[in-house]
Scaffold this motif. Structure first.
Motif, short mmCIF file in Angstrom:
data_model
loop_
_atom_site.label_atom_id
_atom_site.label_comp_id
_atom_site.label_asym_id
_atom_site.label_seq_id
_atom_site.Cartn_x
_atom_site.Cartn_y
_atom_site.Cartn_z
N GLU B 176 0.81 -1.21 0.00
CA GLU B 176 0.00 0.00 0.00
C GLU B 176 0.84 1.26 0.00
OE1 GLU B 176 -3.34 -0.01 2.73
OE2 GLU B 176 -3.28 -2.20 2.75
N MET B 177 1.98 1.23 0.68
CA MET B 177 2.78 2.45 0.78
C MET B 177 3.64 2.66 -0.46
SD MET B 177 1.56 3.41 3.51
CE MET B 177 2.42 4.95 3.69
N GLY B 178 4.25 1.59 -0.95
CA GLY B 178 5.07 1.67 -2.17
C GLY B 178 6.17 2.71 -2.09
N PHE B 179 6.71 2.91 -0.89
CA PHE B 179 7.70 3.96 -0.68
C PHE B 179 9.08 3.49 -1.13
CE2 PHE B 179 10.67 6.28 2.12
CZ PHE B 179 10.28 7.57 1.88
N ASP B 180 9.44 2.30 -0.66
CA ASP B 180 10.74 1.73 -1.01
C ASP B 180 10.69 0.25 -0.65
OD1 ASP B 180 13.33 1.50 -1.84
OD2 ASP B 180 14.14 3.06 -0.57
N ASP B 181 11.80 -0.44 -0.83
CA ASP B 181 11.84 -1.87 -0.52
C ASP B 181 11.45 -2.10 0.94
OD1 ASP B 181 13.06 -4.56 -1.66
OD2 ASP B 181 13.60 -4.43 0.45
N LYS B 182 10.74 -3.22 1.21
CA LYS B 182 10.22 -3.40 2.57
C LYS B 182 11.27 -3.86 3.57
CE LYS B 182 8.16 -7.92 1.65
NZ LYS B 182 6.96 -8.72 1.77
N GLU B 183 12.31 -4.52 3.11
CA GLU B 183 13.33 -4.96 4.06
C GLU B 183 14.64 -4.18 3.92
OE1 GLU B 183 13.08 -7.17 6.51
OE2 GLU B 183 11.15 -8.09 6.07
N LYS B 184 14.96 -3.77 2.71
CA LYS B 184 16.23 -3.05 2.50
C LYS B 184 16.00 -1.76 1.73
CE LYS B 184 19.99 -6.38 2.83
NZ LYS B 184 20.63 -5.65 3.90
N PRO B 185 15.36 -0.79 2.36
CA PRO B 185 15.15 0.48 1.66
C PRO B 185 16.45 1.28 1.57
CG PRO B 185 14.35 0.61 3.91
CD PRO B 185 14.82 -0.79 3.72
N THR B 186 16.56 2.12 0.56
CA THR B 186 17.78 2.93 0.41
C THR B 186 17.49 4.41 0.16
OG1 THR B 186 17.82 2.41 -1.93
CG2 THR B 186 19.19 1.04 -0.52
N LEU B 187 16.21 4.76 -0.03
CA LEU B 187 15.86 6.13 -0.41
C LEU B 187 16.40 7.17 0.57
CD1 LEU B 187 12.39 7.12 -1.78
CD2 LEU B 187 13.56 8.64 -0.25
N PHE B 188 16.26 6.88 1.84
CA PHE B 188 16.66 7.82 2.88
C PHE B 188 18.19 8.00 2.89
CE2 PHE B 188 15.19 8.89 7.51
CZ PHE B 188 15.57 10.20 7.31
N GLU B 189 18.90 6.87 2.73
CA GLU B 189 20.37 6.94 2.68
C GLU B 189 20.82 7.73 1.46
OE1 GLU B 189 18.77 4.17 3.47
OE2 GLU B 189 19.84 3.04 5.00
N ASP B 190 20.15 7.49 0.33
CA ASP B 190 20.50 8.22 -0.89
C ASP B 190 20.34 9.72 -0.68
OD1 ASP B 190 20.89 5.78 -1.99
OD2 ASP B 190 19.02 5.74 -3.13
N PHE B 191 19.26 10.07 0.03
CA PHE B 191 19.01 11.49 0.34
C PHE B 191 20.16 12.06 1.17
CE2 PHE B 191 17.41 14.14 3.89
CZ PHE B 191 17.12 15.30 3.18
N LEU B 192 20.55 11.34 2.23
CA LEU B 192 21.61 11.86 3.11
C LEU B 192 22.94 11.96 2.38
CD1 LEU B 192 20.61 9.94 6.34
CD2 LEU B 192 20.50 12.39 6.01
N GLU B 193 23.18 11.00 1.48
CA GLU B 193 24.43 11.05 0.73
C GLU B 193 24.43 12.21 -0.26
OE1 GLU B 193 25.03 6.98 -0.39
OE2 GLU B 193 25.75 6.54 1.64
N ALA B 194 23.24 12.55 -0.77
CA ALA B 194 23.15 13.73 -1.65
C ALA B 194 23.52 15.00 -0.89
CB ALA B 194 21.75 13.85 -2.23
N LEU B 195 23.26 15.01 0.42
CA LEU B 195 23.62 16.17 1.23
C LEU B 195 25.10 16.15 1.61
CD1 LEU B 195 20.63 16.45 3.75
CD2 LEU B 195 20.81 17.38 1.45
N GLY B 196 25.78 15.08 1.27
CA GLY B 196 27.21 15.00 1.56
C GLY B 196 27.54 14.23 2.83
N ALA B 197 26.50 13.78 3.54
CA ALA B 197 26.73 13.03 4.79
C ALA B 197 26.99 11.57 4.47
CB ALA B 197 25.53 13.17 5.71
N LYS B 198 27.51 10.86 5.46
CA LYS B 198 27.70 9.44 5.29
C LYS B 198 26.52 8.74 5.96
CE LYS B 198 31.17 5.82 6.02
NZ LYS B 198 30.19 4.82 6.42
N ALA B 199 25.89 7.80 5.26
CA ALA B 199 24.76 7.08 5.86
C ALA B 199 25.23 5.70 6.29
CB ALA B 199 23.62 6.97 4.86
N THR B 200 25.19 5.47 7.59
CA THR B 200 25.65 4.21 8.15
C THR B 200 24.58 3.14 8.00
OG1 THR B 200 26.71 5.58 9.80
CG2 THR B 200 26.74 3.22 10.19
#
Lengths: 137, 307
Positions: B176-200
């Motif tokens: 129903e949400m279709g936001f990202d993968d249900k077990e291994k999402p990466t959208l949020f990390e991609d966002f933080l990396e676009a800001l130059g931060a490291k996503a652990t």
């Protein structure tokens, strides 16, 4: 605990009620325990969600509604997401809550006057609104 | 989408103002999470769009009713949707729980004719579910694009080790949400990396924070938060990033309770993702509402040289 199985017990009214409220087929459950394994609050539960489903199917209403399992469920849907049989277990947990809260005694699970001082000011309203929906009759 | 003709955003961002988004703030963003609301509005202007607040909005109910016979709890989000449809074609939210409740209700109205009729009958509207429900991060990804976002970053968050904490409501139920993968999402990390931060990467990033159990069984919620924070810290995170005021309450404001129980626990700051976006967009840190964060993030930001 000795449990005698009969046709009446397995097709009991309590299980039917839970199925009706949750919209789920409890008989699909084959007790793999995936729900309990992934549950983030299982550490505090008296029995796991899969065991509550088993109690329900056996018609053991007092045992099923007497444990803290469904009260601790945070509706995070991890169990629902991982159930290999496609049962929406979070809906089953919510249905069990409803069975208790909708009884004629209308006994609430939490007592607002017993909250510690300053608690209502501290907690964000998002937690209060959802918590009251889940715990009050 | 109507083009944004206002002079203010154009002057602020220096980019052609592309569009407005109807915006539903939700209850907590007006009180305990003002820093989330304000930073999102400010950042959107810098990025060339404006959040246009929905008129006369009400609470969404904060839980999607899981009991199938509970139509009453569907009415608040349905009212919001019907109201929003009169004003536009897409509705944006920031709070992960509002997003979940509104998006699931919208889908139910689309697919379940019987419930749709009942709801419309009750709220005296004729809403058919033809509204797009978006999360702010989805706008950043789909409408702006992370590579373009990266180009707009004025102050990269270089050297900041963050832990992207999704929580549950953004992702589940997956169908129903279709936001990202249900077990291994990466959208949020991609966002933080676009800001130059490291996503652990850390295993608890999609675990529940305990949610409303902070009202029912506060100790259980504290323990959930401890496990999430502990896992992030163990994997090298210096700060957590959240998308939800409920998660933030549990993982930020409860750190004092965790500290009382686990003496060796070292608190780490928890940011809303829009606060980090604000820093990277070059907004003045005094407008980012850090005074509402429970664990003071200023020492870390100073140490990293972002202030």
């Amino acid at each position: 605990m000795k449990i005698e199985l009969t046709r009446q017990k397995v097709h009991n009214e309590f299980a039917k009620k839970v199925e009706l409220i949750s919209g789920q087929n409890l008989f699909a459950c084959y007790q793999c325990g995936n729900c309990t394994a992934g549950c983030p609050v299982a550490f505090a539960m008296e029995v796991g969600p899969h065991e509550v489903i088993r109690y329900t199917l056996l018609g053991l209403e007092d045992e099923a509604v007497g444990v803290n399992t469904f009260w601790l469920c945070a509706s995070c849907l991890q169990c629902t997401s991982r159930c290999p049989k496609g049962i929406d277990i979070a809906r089953v947990m919510d249905a069990l809550r409803m069975v208790v809260l909708r009884k004629k005694e209308r006994k609430d699970h939490i007592q607002i006057p017993e909250f510690p001082e300053g608690f209502l000011e501290k907690v964000p309203q998002i937690a209060l609104v959802s918590g009251f929906r889940k715990f009050l009759s | 989408m109507p083009a944004c003709a206002k002079a203010r955003p154009y002057a602020l961002c220096g980019w052609e103002c592309q569009m407005d988004y109807l915006y539903f703030p939700g209850c907590t963003l007006y009180t305990k999470a003002k820093n989330f609301d304000q930073t999102a509005r400010d950042c959107s202007l810098r990025l060339g769009f404006e959040l246009k607040e929905l008129k006369e909005w009400t609470c969404c109910g904060a839980t999607f009713p899981l009991a199938t016979d509970n139509i009453m709890a569907l009415l608040p989000p349905s009212r919001i949707l019907a109201k929003a449809r009169e004003e536009g074609t897409a509705l944006t939210t920031l709070c992960a729980i509002c997003f979940n409740v509104i998006k699931r209700t919208n889908r139910l109205i689309q697919q379940d004719g019987e419930k749709r009729d009942k709801i419309n009958n009750f709220i005296e509207k004729n809403y058919q579910g033809d509204l797009q429900v978006l999360h702010y991060l989805e706008i950043l990804k789909r409408e702006i694009g992370f590579p373009q976002l990266k180009e707009k970053v004025k102050k990269p968050l270089a050297g900041l080790k963050t832990a992207a904490y999704y929580g549950c409501m953004l992702l589940r139920p997956f169908e129903e949400m279709g936001f990202d993968d249900k077990e291994k999402p990466t959208l949020f990390e991609d966002f933080l990396e676009a800001l130059g931060a490291k996503a652990t990467e850390f295993p608890y990033k999609i675990e529940c924070c305990g949610s409303f159990q902070s009202v029912g069984s506060p100790d259980v919620a504290t323990e959930c938060a401890y496990r999430i924070l502990g896992s992030a810290i163990k994997n090298g995170a210096e700060a957590m990033v959240s998308t939800c005021p409920m998660c933030t309450f549990n993982i930020d404001h409860k750190q004092s309770d965790i500290k009382q129980k686990y003496l060796d626990f070292n608190p780490i700051p928890v940011f809303y993702f829009t606060q980090l976006l604000g820093i990277s967009m070059g907004l003045d840190y005094q407008t980012l509402g850090f005074e509402q964060n429970a664990v003071d993030p200023l020492p870390l930001l100073k140490e990293k040289g972002f202030l």
